[in-house]
Design a protein around this motif. Structure first.
Motif, mmCIF file in Angstrom:
data_model
loop_
_atom_site.group_PDB
_atom_site.id
_atom_site.type_symbol
_atom_site.label_atom_id
_atom_site.label_comp_id
_atom_site.label_asym_id
_atom_site.label_seq_id
_atom_site.Cartn_x
_atom_site.Cartn_y
_atom_site.Cartn_z
ATOM 1 N N ARG A 1 7.950 27.358 52.329
ATOM 2 C CA ARG A 1 7.480 26.047 52.787
ATOM 3 C C ARG A 1 6.150 26.256 53.500
ATOM 4 N NH1 ARG A 1 9.060 21.326 52.771
ATOM 5 N NH2 ARG A 1 11.262 21.692 52.515
ATOM 6 N N VAL A 2 5.260 25.271 53.406
ATOM 7 C CA VAL A 2 4.004 25.356 54.160
ATOM 8 C C VAL A 2 4.213 24.728 55.540
ATOM 9 C CG1 VAL A 2 2.516 25.415 52.132
ATOM 10 C CG2 VAL A 2 3.095 23.231 53.162
ATOM 11 N N TRP A 3 3.452 25.238 56.509
ATOM 12 C CA TRP A 3 3.560 24.764 57.889
ATOM 13 C C TRP A 3 2.166 24.747 58.489
ATOM 14 C CZ3 TRP A 3 2.959 28.227 62.286
ATOM 15 C CH2 TRP A 3 3.181 27.606 63.517
ATOM 16 N N THR A 4 1.843 23.645 59.166
ATOM 17 C CA THR A 4 0.567 23.504 59.854
ATOM 18 C C THR A 4 0.843 23.177 61.321
ATOM 19 O OG1 THR A 4 -0.433 22.639 57.840
ATOM 20 C CG2 THR A 4 -1.634 22.275 59.887
ATOM 21 N N PRO A 5 0.489 24.079 62.261
ATOM 22 C CA PRO A 5 0.715 23.799 63.676
ATOM 23 C C PRO A 5 -0.119 22.590 64.123
ATOM 24 C CG PRO A 5 -0.257 25.992 63.370
ATOM 25 C CD PRO A 5 -0.098 25.389 62.032
ATOM 26 N N THR A 6 0.502 21.715 64.918
ATOM 27 C CA THR A 6 -0.148 20.472 65.338
ATOM 28 C C THR A 6 -0.610 20.484 66.784
ATOM 29 O OG1 THR A 6 2.017 19.541 65.832
ATOM 30 C CG2 THR A 6 1.104 19.101 63.638
ATOM 31 N N LYS A 7 -0.287 21.554 67.530
ATOM 32 C CA LYS A 7 -0.766 21.651 68.911
ATOM 33 C C LYS A 7 -0.845 23.109 69.327
ATOM 34 C CE LYS A 7 3.776 20.897 71.016
ATOM 35 N NZ LYS A 7 4.508 20.094 71.966
ATOM 36 N N LEU A 8 -1.638 23.354 70.363
ATOM 37 C CA LEU A 8 -1.709 24.695 70.931
ATOM 38 C C LEU A 8 -0.407 24.947 71.664
ATOM 39 C CD1 LEU A 8 -5.317 24.607 72.407
ATOM 40 C CD2 LEU A 8 -4.570 25.632 70.257
ATOM 41 N N ALA A 9 0.319 25.935 71.240
ATOM 42 C CA ALA A 9 1.633 26.179 71.840
ATOM 43 C C ALA A 9 2.191 27.513 71.362
ATOM 44 C CB ALA A 9 2.598 25.047 71.466
ATOM 45 N N ILE A 10 3.298 27.865 71.977
ATOM 46 C CA ILE A 10 4.101 28.982 71.487
ATOM 47 C C ILE A 10 5.228 28.342 70.679
ATOM 48 C CG2 ILE A 10 5.601 30.900 72.106
ATOM 49 C CD1 ILE A 10 3.990 31.081 74.749
ATOM 50 N N TYR A 11 5.286 28.642 69.393
ATOM 51 C CA TYR A 11 6.283 28.065 68.491
ATOM 52 C C TYR A 11 7.413 29.053 68.252
ATOM 53 C CZ TYR A 11 3.241 24.212 67.065
ATOM 54 O OH TYR A 11 2.470 23.079 67.036
ATOM 55 N N LYS A 12 8.606 28.534 68.193
ATOM 56 C CA LYS A 12 9.773 29.292 67.746
ATOM 57 C C LYS A 12 10.112 28.722 66.374
ATOM 58 C CE LYS A 12 13.560 31.820 68.071
ATOM 59 N NZ LYS A 12 13.561 33.054 67.375
ATOM 60 N N ILE A 13 9.942 29.509 65.340
ATOM 61 C CA ILE A 13 10.207 29.051 63.978
ATOM 62 C C ILE A 13 11.452 29.764 63.472
ATOM 63 C CG2 ILE A 13 9.307 28.853 61.636
ATOM 64 C CD1 ILE A 13 6.514 28.894 62.883
ATOM 65 N N ASP A 14 12.419 28.972 63.008
ATOM 66 C CA ASP A 14 13.698 29.495 62.538
ATOM 67 C C ASP A 14 13.981 29.003 61.129
ATOM 68 O OD1 ASP A 14 14.652 30.701 65.037
ATOM 69 O OD2 ASP A 14 14.795 28.638 65.751
ATOM 70 N N TYR A 15 14.898 29.703 60.465
ATOM 71 C CA TYR A 15 15.458 29.178 59.228
ATOM 72 C C TYR A 15 16.961 29.361 59.272
ATOM 73 C CZ TYR A 15 16.678 33.607 56.942
ATOM 74 O OH TYR A 15 17.269 34.800 56.620
ATOM 75 N N LYS A 16 17.661 28.477 58.588
ATOM 76 C CA LYS A 16 19.113 28.574 58.428
ATOM 77 C C LYS A 16 19.407 28.528 56.938
ATOM 78 C CE LYS A 16 20.246 28.403 62.775
ATOM 79 N NZ LYS A 16 20.081 29.663 63.415
ATOM 80 N N PHE A 17 20.192 29.478 56.466
ATOM 81 C CA PHE A 17 20.603 29.526 55.071
ATOM 82 C C PHE A 17 22.096 29.211 55.017
ATOM 83 C CE2 PHE A 17 21.927 32.509 51.464
ATOM 84 C CZ PHE A 17 21.799 31.514 50.504
ATOM 85 N N LYS A 18 22.431 28.038 54.500
ATOM 86 C CA LYS A 18 23.827 27.627 54.362
ATOM 87 C C LYS A 18 24.269 27.934 52.940
ATOM 88 C CE LYS A 18 23.654 23.980 57.786
ATOM 89 N NZ LYS A 18 23.867 22.575 58.089
ATOM 90 N N HIS A 19 25.398 28.632 52.828
ATOM 91 C CA HIS A 19 25.929 29.006 51.520
ATOM 92 C C HIS A 19 27.441 28.873 51.542
ATOM 93 C CE1 HIS A 19 26.788 32.875 53.464
ATOM 94 N NE2 HIS A 19 25.566 32.758 53.970
ATOM 95 N N SER A 20 28.078 29.198 50.451
ATOM 96 C CA SER A 20 29.519 28.943 50.305
ATOM 97 C C SER A 20 30.387 29.679 51.321
ATOM 98 C CB SER A 20 29.975 29.302 48.894
ATOM 99 O OG SER A 20 29.753 30.684 48.657
ATOM 100 N N THR A 21 29.919 30.784 51.876
ATOM 101 C CA THR A 21 30.753 31.534 52.811
ATOM 102 C C THR A 21 30.282 31.436 54.261
ATOM 103 O OG1 THR A 21 29.505 33.559 52.381
ATOM 104 C CG2 THR A 21 31.479 33.183 51.040
ATOM 105 N N GLY A 22 29.280 30.595 54.542
ATOM 106 C CA GLY A 22 28.846 30.439 55.929
ATOM 107 C C GLY A 22 27.370 30.122 56.067
ATOM 108 N N THR A 23 26.836 30.455 57.233
ATOM 109 C CA THR A 23 25.434 30.195 57.543
ATOM 110 C C THR A 23 24.826 31.441 58.161
ATOM 111 O OG1 THR A 23 25.916 27.871 57.955
ATOM 112 C CG2 THR A 23 23.862 28.714 58.845
ATOM 113 N N THR A 24 23.625 31.799 57.710
ATOM 114 C CA THR A 24 22.886 32.916 58.291
ATOM 115 C C THR A 24 21.469 32.431 58.592
ATOM 116 O OG1 THR A 24 22.165 33.719 56.135
ATOM 117 C CG2 THR A 24 24.190 34.659 57.014
#
Length: 126
Positions: A93-116
């Protein structure tokens, strides 16, 4: 005779318990490796306000279908993007920061046996 009968009964119970344990082991979910790392493209290791970057996560190991959702948080505001349907766990995915800051960027992968998932911290400069 009563002793022999009791012994037979115990043996049958023991086989039943052993059989049930074997079925439980065979039915247990497959162990998966740790979540793939989140990779954020950069301008020579730096991130600037208004520049566009790529968020990506590699295929799961072993590959499996599911959805990947990316979220970016800064200054108490969390922005989550629509989930991406993936056949193997990879997503971009593309991402463009919109302000001066410290960003925490996460992803969640949901699948048939859970989430990672996991995340990174990005410092956005002017």
């Amino acid at each position: 005779m009563i002793t022999a009968f009791s012994g037979t009964r115990i043996r049958r119970s023991g086989l039943g318990v052993a059989g049930a344990a074997a079925v439980m082991v065979l039915a247990a979910p497959t162990a998966y490796a740790d979540p793939a790392p989140l990779v954020v493209s950069s301008d020579n290791g730096r991130h600037y306000l208004g520049h566009t970057y790529t968020l990506s996560v590699a295929a799961a190991d072993p590959p499996r279908a599911g959805t990947v959702t990316f979220c970016a948080a800064a200054g108490g505001i969390v922005t989550c993007y629509p989930p991406i349907v993936t056949p193997d766990g990879s997503a971009t995915r593309v991402w463009t920061p919109t302000k001066l800051a410290i960003y925490k960027i996460d992803y969640k992968f949901k699948h048939s046996t859970g989430t990672t998932g996991n995340g990174v911290t990005i410092y956005v400069k002017s």
